[in-house]
Motif scaffolding. Sequence first.
Motif, PDB file in Angstrom:
ATOM      1  N   PHE A 200     -29.799  25.363 -16.589  1.00  0.00           N
ATOM      2  CA  PHE A 200     -30.772  24.284 -16.515  1.00  0.00           C
ATOM      3  C   PHE A 200     -30.163  23.012 -15.925  1.00  0.00           C
ATOM      4  CE2 PHE A 200     -32.424  26.735 -20.191  1.00  0.00           C
ATOM      5  CZ  PHE A 200     -33.744  26.896 -19.783  1.00  0.00           C
ATOM      6  N   ARG A 201     -31.039  22.191 -15.414  1.00  0.00           N
ATOM      7  CA  ARG A 201     -30.769  20.775 -15.162  1.00  0.00           C
ATOM      8  C   ARG A 201     -31.355  20.060 -16.374  1.00  0.00           C
ATOM      9  NH1 ARG A 201     -29.650  18.259 -10.226  1.00  0.00           N
ATOM     10  NH2 ARG A 201     -30.016  20.276  -9.220  1.00  0.00           N
ATOM     11  N   VAL A 202     -30.543  19.330 -17.117  1.00  0.00           N
ATOM     12  CA  VAL A 202     -30.931  18.787 -18.424  1.00  0.00           C
ATOM     13  C   VAL A 202     -31.286  17.309 -18.293  1.00  0.00           C
ATOM     14  CG1 VAL A 202     -30.147  18.304 -20.780  1.00  0.00           C
ATOM     15  CG2 VAL A 202     -29.506  20.463 -19.659  1.00  0.00           C
ATOM     16  N   LEU A 203     -32.351  16.907 -18.973  1.00  0.00           N
ATOM     17  CA  LEU A 203     -32.750  15.504 -19.030  1.00  0.00           C
ATOM     18  C   LEU A 203     -32.649  15.036 -20.478  1.00  0.00           C
ATOM     19  CD1 LEU A 203     -33.829  13.309 -17.041  1.00  0.00           C
ATOM     20  CD2 LEU A 203     -36.089  13.750 -18.019  1.00  0.00           C
ATOM     21  N   LEU A 204     -31.720  14.103 -20.730  1.00  0.00           N
ATOM     22  CA  LEU A 204     -31.525  13.533 -22.063  1.00  0.00           C
ATOM     23  C   LEU A 204     -32.352  12.250 -22.139  1.00  0.00           C
ATOM     24  CD1 LEU A 204     -27.641  13.935 -22.152  1.00  0.00           C
ATOM     25  CD2 LEU A 204     -29.316  15.439 -23.244  1.00  0.00           C
ATOM     26  N   LEU A 205     -33.491  12.325 -22.815  1.00  0.00           N
ATOM     27  CA  LEU A 205     -34.455  11.222 -22.828  1.00  0.00           C
ATOM     28  C   LEU A 205     -34.227  10.297 -24.007  1.00  0.00           C
ATOM     29  CD1 LEU A 205     -37.076   9.856 -21.781  1.00  0.00           C
ATOM     30  CD2 LEU A 205     -38.344  11.460 -23.243  1.00  0.00           C
ATOM     31  N   ASP A 206     -34.095   9.006 -23.721  1.00  0.00           N
ATOM     32  CA  ASP A 206     -34.180   7.993 -24.775  1.00  0.00           C
ATOM     33  C   ASP A 206     -35.665   7.752 -25.033  1.00  0.00           C
ATOM     34  OD1 ASP A 206     -31.464   7.734 -24.891  1.00  0.00           O
ATOM     35  OD2 ASP A 206     -31.365   5.754 -23.969  1.00  0.00           O
ATOM     36  N   GLN A 207     -36.178   8.304 -26.121  1.00  0.00           N
ATOM     37  CA  GLN A 207     -37.601   8.159 -26.418  1.00  0.00           C
ATOM     38  C   GLN A 207     -37.966   6.677 -26.502  1.00  0.00           C
ATOM     39  OE1 GLN A 207     -38.070  10.426 -30.036  1.00  0.00           O
ATOM     40  NE2 GLN A 207     -36.881  12.115 -29.181  1.00  0.00           N
ATOM     41  N   ARG A 208     -39.229   6.382 -26.252  1.00  0.00           N
ATOM     42  CA  ARG A 208     -39.689   4.985 -26.243  1.00  0.00           C
ATOM     43  C   ARG A 208     -39.209   4.241 -27.483  1.00  0.00           C
ATOM     44  NH1 ARG A 208     -45.722   4.007 -26.012  1.00  0.00           N
ATOM     45  NH2 ARG A 208     -45.537   5.058 -23.999  1.00  0.00           N
ATOM     46  N   GLY A 209     -38.702   3.045 -27.241  1.00  0.00           N
ATOM     47  CA  GLY A 209     -38.222   2.204 -28.330  1.00  0.00           C
ATOM     48  C   GLY A 209     -36.774   2.418 -28.702  1.00  0.00           C
ATOM     49  N   THR A 210     -36.084   3.397 -28.090  1.00  0.00           N
ATOM     50  CA  THR A 210     -34.722   3.732 -28.497  1.00  0.00           C
ATOM     51  C   THR A 210     -33.745   3.611 -27.337  1.00  0.00           C
ATOM     52  OG1 THR A 210     -34.768   6.101 -27.957  1.00  0.00           O
ATOM     53  CG2 THR A 210     -35.743   5.434 -30.053  1.00  0.00           C
ATOM     54  N   GLY A 211     -32.447   3.598 -27.681  1.00  0.00           N
ATOM     55  CA  GLY A 211     -31.400   3.653 -26.665  1.00  0.00           C
ATOM     56  C   GLY A 211     -31.546   2.570 -25.613  1.00  0.00           C
ATOM     57  N   HIS A 212     -31.486   3.005 -24.342  1.00  0.00           N
ATOM     58  CA  HIS A 212     -31.623   2.069 -23.225  1.00  0.00           C
ATOM     59  C   HIS A 212     -33.068   1.910 -22.774  1.00  0.00           C
ATOM     60  CE1 HIS A 212     -27.424   1.349 -22.856  1.00  0.00           C
ATOM     61  NE2 HIS A 212     -27.102   2.569 -22.454  1.00  0.00           N
ATOM     62  N   SER A 213     -34.017   2.538 -23.448  1.00  0.00           N
ATOM     63  CA  SER A 213     -35.426   2.307 -23.155  1.00  0.00           C
ATOM     64  C   SER A 213     -35.849   0.964 -23.744  1.00  0.00           C
ATOM     65  CB  SER A 213     -36.285   3.435 -23.743  1.00  0.00           C
ATOM     66  OG  SER A 213     -35.975   4.678 -23.129  1.00  0.00           O
ATOM     67  N   THR A 214     -37.002   0.458 -23.320  1.00  0.00           N
ATOM     68  CA  THR A 214     -37.494  -0.809 -23.866  1.00  0.00           C
ATOM     69  C   THR A 214     -37.479  -0.743 -25.387  1.00  0.00           C
ATOM     70  OG1 THR A 214     -38.922  -1.150 -21.941  1.00  0.00           O
ATOM     71  CG2 THR A 214     -39.451  -2.390 -23.939  1.00  0.00           C
ATOM     72  N   PRO A 215     -36.785  -1.663 -26.060  1.00  0.00           N
ATOM     73  CA  PRO A 215     -36.575  -1.522 -27.500  1.00  0.00           C
ATOM     74  C   PRO A 215     -37.800  -1.862 -28.341  1.00  0.00           C
ATOM     75  CG  PRO A 215     -35.599  -3.562 -26.722  1.00  0.00           C
ATOM     76  CD  PRO A 215     -36.082  -2.832 -25.500  1.00  0.00           C
ATOM     77  N   ALA A 216     -37.836  -1.268 -29.510  1.00  0.00           N
ATOM     78  CA  ALA A 216     -38.760  -1.667 -30.573  1.00  0.00           C
ATOM     79  C   ALA A 216     -37.897  -1.791 -31.820  1.00  0.00           C
ATOM     80  CB  ALA A 216     -39.868  -0.642 -30.767  1.00  0.00           C
ATOM     81  N   ASN A 217     -37.505  -3.022 -32.148  1.00  0.00           N
ATOM     82  CA  ASN A 217     -36.558  -3.207 -33.234  1.00  0.00           C
ATOM     83  C   ASN A 217     -36.831  -4.535 -33.946  1.00  0.00           C
ATOM     84  OD1 ASN A 217     -35.468  -5.219 -31.517  1.00  0.00           O
ATOM     85  ND2 ASN A 217     -33.975  -3.771 -30.648  1.00  0.00           N
ATOM     86  N   ARG A 218     -35.914  -4.918 -34.819  1.00  0.00           N
ATOM     87  CA  ARG A 218     -36.143  -6.114 -35.640  1.00  0.00           C
ATOM     88  C   ARG A 218     -36.147  -7.403 -34.816  1.00  0.00           C
ATOM     89  NH1 ARG A 218     -31.634  -8.975 -37.095  1.00  0.00           N
ATOM     90  NH2 ARG A 218     -29.632  -8.136 -36.406  1.00  0.00           N
ATOM     91  N   GLN A 219     -35.571  -7.348 -33.603  1.00  0.00           N
ATOM     92  CA  GLN A 219     -35.632  -8.529 -32.742  1.00  0.00           C
ATOM     93  C   GLN A 219     -36.959  -8.612 -31.997  1.00  0.00           C
ATOM     94  OE1 GLN A 219     -32.787  -6.537 -32.613  1.00  0.00           O
ATOM     95  NE2 GLN A 219     -31.361  -7.907 -33.658  1.00  0.00           N
ATOM     96  N   THR A 220     -37.484  -7.463 -31.566  1.00  0.00           N
ATOM     97  CA  THR A 220     -38.682  -7.486 -30.733  1.00  0.00           C
ATOM     98  C   THR A 220     -39.973  -7.467 -31.542  1.00  0.00           C
ATOM     99  OG1 THR A 220     -38.762  -5.058 -30.529  1.00  0.00           O
ATOM    100  CG2 THR A 220     -37.428  -6.254 -28.924  1.00  0.00           C
ATOM    101  N   LEU A 221     -39.963  -6.856 -32.713  1.00  0.00           N
ATOM    102  CA  LEU A 221     -41.213  -6.721 -33.462  1.00  0.00           C
ATOM    103  C   LEU A 221     -41.813  -8.056 -33.895  1.00  0.00           C
ATOM    104  CD1 LEU A 221     -40.593  -3.539 -35.639  1.00  0.00           C
ATOM    105  CD2 LEU A 221     -42.212  -3.822 -33.759  1.00  0.00           C
ATOM    106  N   PRO A 222     -41.019  -9.039 -34.366  1.00  0.00           N
ATOM    107  CA  PRO A 222     -41.633 -10.325 -34.745  1.00  0.00           C
ATOM    108  C   PRO A 222     -42.372 -11.001 -33.603  1.00  0.00           C
ATOM    109  CG  PRO A 222     -39.419 -10.153 -35.661  1.00  0.00           C
ATOM    110  CD  PRO A 222     -39.575  -9.009 -34.711  1.00  0.00           C
TER     111      PRO A 222
END
Length: 241
Positions: free
Chosen positions: A80-102
């Motif tokens: 296979f050619r593998v794609l390691l996905l940072d699901q939305r809100g995680t890793g290097h994807s646009t974050p959803a965390n304690r800084q962005t949620l407020p």
Amino acid sequence: MSVSYRQPGVVLTDRRFTVPLDHARPTGETIELFAREVVAGDKAHQDLPWLVYLQGGPGFGANRFVGKGGAWLGRALKEFRVLLLDQRGTGHSTPANRQTLPLRGGPAEQADHLAHFRADSIVRDCELIRREVTGGAPWTVLGQSFGGFCTVTYLSTAPEALTAAVVTGGLPSLDAHADDVYRAAYPRIERKVAAHYARYPQDVERARRIADHLLAHDVVLPNGYRLTAEAFQSLGILLGG
């Protein structure tokens, strides 16, 4: 813009994709997703089938392997050619965390925002990405833990998109609530903790001392996370691993 580079035995390509925050409003606000493409160095120019990896969590980015990494990646790269996905809100994807949620407003507005980060949205992200990277051809999905829940959602909503689905954990129950599953796990964790203390009796007083300190003081870790007594207790789940 994609950037490719080499590690021992593999070629890596860092890729970014723009997707709607709310798939029901495709012309509205967008977020960015990060994914790392991995292919065996001697197969880099071959037309290989794709495998997309969905990490467990929720809340964790995909593994950052070095070279062929763990056993499953080395096996997958044979075909296979593998794609390691940072699901939305995680890793290097646009974050959803304690800084962005407020920035979204109060608790109700934050909860509404987080409703866009569930398995159904992750699957729709995968479908947009699949059309871009495979030209519409089906691919294989490998789901670990929460990624397994996403894989089952994928099978329920877009089975025609999948050549195969592999679940290594996180197979949801058909009739039990999540709380029932956790309650069933509590006695097992209790037994593991008791076994740990029986083997390492010096840890009994040490754990109590740490918990007492956390109850009386605010302890902030280097990453900004506040370590509470409850968070310290949650480490006990590792004893069941």
